[in-house]
Design an enzyme around this catalytic site. Structure first.
Site, PDB file in Angstrom:
ATOM      1  N   LYS A  71       0.788  -1.240   0.000  1.00 47.21           N
ATOM      2  CA  LYS A  71       0.000   0.000   0.000  1.00 47.21           C
ATOM      3  C   LYS A  71       0.822   1.294   0.000  1.00 47.21           C
ATOM      4  O   LYS A  71       0.381   2.301  -0.521  1.00 47.21           O
ATOM      5  CB  LYS A  71      -0.946   0.020   1.207  1.00 47.21           C
ATOM      6  CG  LYS A  71      -2.124  -0.940   1.064  1.00 47.21           C
ATOM      7  CD  LYS A  71      -3.030  -0.820   2.274  1.00 47.21           C
ATOM      8  CE  LYS A  71      -4.401  -1.383   1.982  1.00 47.21           C
ATOM      9  NZ  LYS A  71      -5.386  -0.994   2.984  1.00 47.21           N
ATOM     10  N   ASP A 108     -10.460   3.613   1.455  1.00 52.76           N
ATOM     11  CA  ASP A 108     -10.768   3.118   2.804  1.00 52.76           C
ATOM     12  C   ASP A 108     -11.581   4.124   3.622  1.00 52.76           C
ATOM     13  O   ASP A 108     -12.484   3.755   4.369  1.00 52.76           O
ATOM     14  CB  ASP A 108      -9.478   2.773   3.561  1.00 52.76           C
ATOM     15  CG  ASP A 108      -8.883   1.447   3.101  1.00 52.76           C
ATOM     16  OD1 ASP A 108      -9.639   0.623   2.521  1.00 52.76           O
ATOM     17  OD2 ASP A 108      -7.683   1.229   3.312  1.00 52.76           O
TER      18      ASP A 108
END
Ligand code: ATR
Length: 280
Positions: A71, A108
């Site tokens: 990520k 997210d």
């Protein structure tokens, strides 16, 4: 039936990756929307990330999700990183442009807020103090989304205080840090309590926070989804607080990714939720 001009492709890059629920989710939506294609797990080690990402356009992929350990590293590889991903400091989604360029974003925070609104449609971030436990990667996405939603007071507590102080310095605004040892008292008058730590996750230590001072009107959310009901959520539910587990965040973060790749904003249906719950 006429052949579509191309087979739609997306996937999730990670190592390990076979535990990911994302293929089930996206393949459900592809079928639901009668789209011909597939979403596949892509087992990519750290040193293979750049080659794998750069191969996406050539292979006809619309994009991919990223999970551990990619990520942060992916931000150095893609051509554009959007401001939300920059502030969170991590990307969870790559979109292949028409010219073959790679753009990174992070859904997210969107997923988190959408999961809260699914449980409580009239929720607002400015309804009172919000207590956030944890200062890791997951906390960053939650904090950015709360700030963008207009939170006025965020009480941030982390076992290692320096990490919370760093986040407060970086994000500023409504974040105030408190000592981990004062976590029971920090709940006084709070409108919301959020766990972003790995406490309560399968294989991790249980929560030891006492909820006595938390108003029973407060919303309690845990981003952990294995188990679906953590010890924190069970304790909160028993005293009458509304609770939100972490599965909604996982389900909702996938929606804008699917839209960006395939042009349709999908819904989190009851059937989809049950299907994923059955795998937990
Ligand atoms: P993630 O990206 O999933 O948030 P992380 O960056 O490793 O993972 O962060 C994990 C968070 O859980 C941190 O806030 C961590 O606290 P520390 O910064 O003190 O390590 C917190 N955490 C993990 N186990 C914990 C425990 N047993 N008690 C309290 N906090 C815990």
């Amino acid at each position: 039936m006429a052949h579509p001009d191309r087979y739609l492709l997306a996937g999730v890059m990670g190592w390990p990756v076979m535990h990911s629920r994302s293929p089930k989710l996206h393949n459900y939506w592809l079928a639901q929307h009668h789209l011909i294609g597939a979403y596949v797990p892509l087992a990519i080690k750290e040193d293979g990330l750049e080659k794998a990402l750069r191969a996406l356009p050539a292979l006809g992929f619309s994009g991919c999700n990223l999970t551990i350990p990619h990520k942060e590293q992916a931000m150095k590889i893609v051509d554009h990183v959007d401001p939300v991903a920059r502030r969170i400091g991590a990307m969870n989604c790559v979109i292949v442009g028409a010219d073959g360029s790679l753009s990174g974003t992070n859904n997210d925070g969107f997923g988190y807020i959408a999961s809260i609104r699914e449980a409580k449609p009239d929720w607002r971030a400015d309804q009172g103090p919000i207590v956030v436990l944890g200062a890791g990667g997951a906390a960053r996405a939650v904090l950015v989304s709360l700030i963008d939603e207009g939170a006025r007071e965020i009480r941030l507590l982390n076992r290692t205080p320096a990490r919370a102080d760093d986040l407060a310095r970086e994000f500023g605004g409504p974040i105030k840090t408190y000592a981990w040892s004062s976590r029971n008292d920090a709940l006084e008058g709070a409108a919301m309590l959020i766990n972003t730590t790995s406490q309560g996750m399968v294989g991790q230590p249980e929560h030891d926070i006492l909820l006595d001072k938390l108003p029973t009107t407060a919303l309690v959310s845990d981003i952990v989804y294995i188990p679906l009901e953590t010890s924190l959520l069970a304790a909160a539910r028993k005293r009458g607080n509304t609770t939100v587990n972490g599965l909604g965040m996982l389900l909702h973060q996938a929606r804008p990714a699917f839209k960006a790749w395939f042009g349709v904003m999908p819904d989190v249906t009851k059937e989809l939720r049950s299907m994923i719950e059955a795998t937990i």
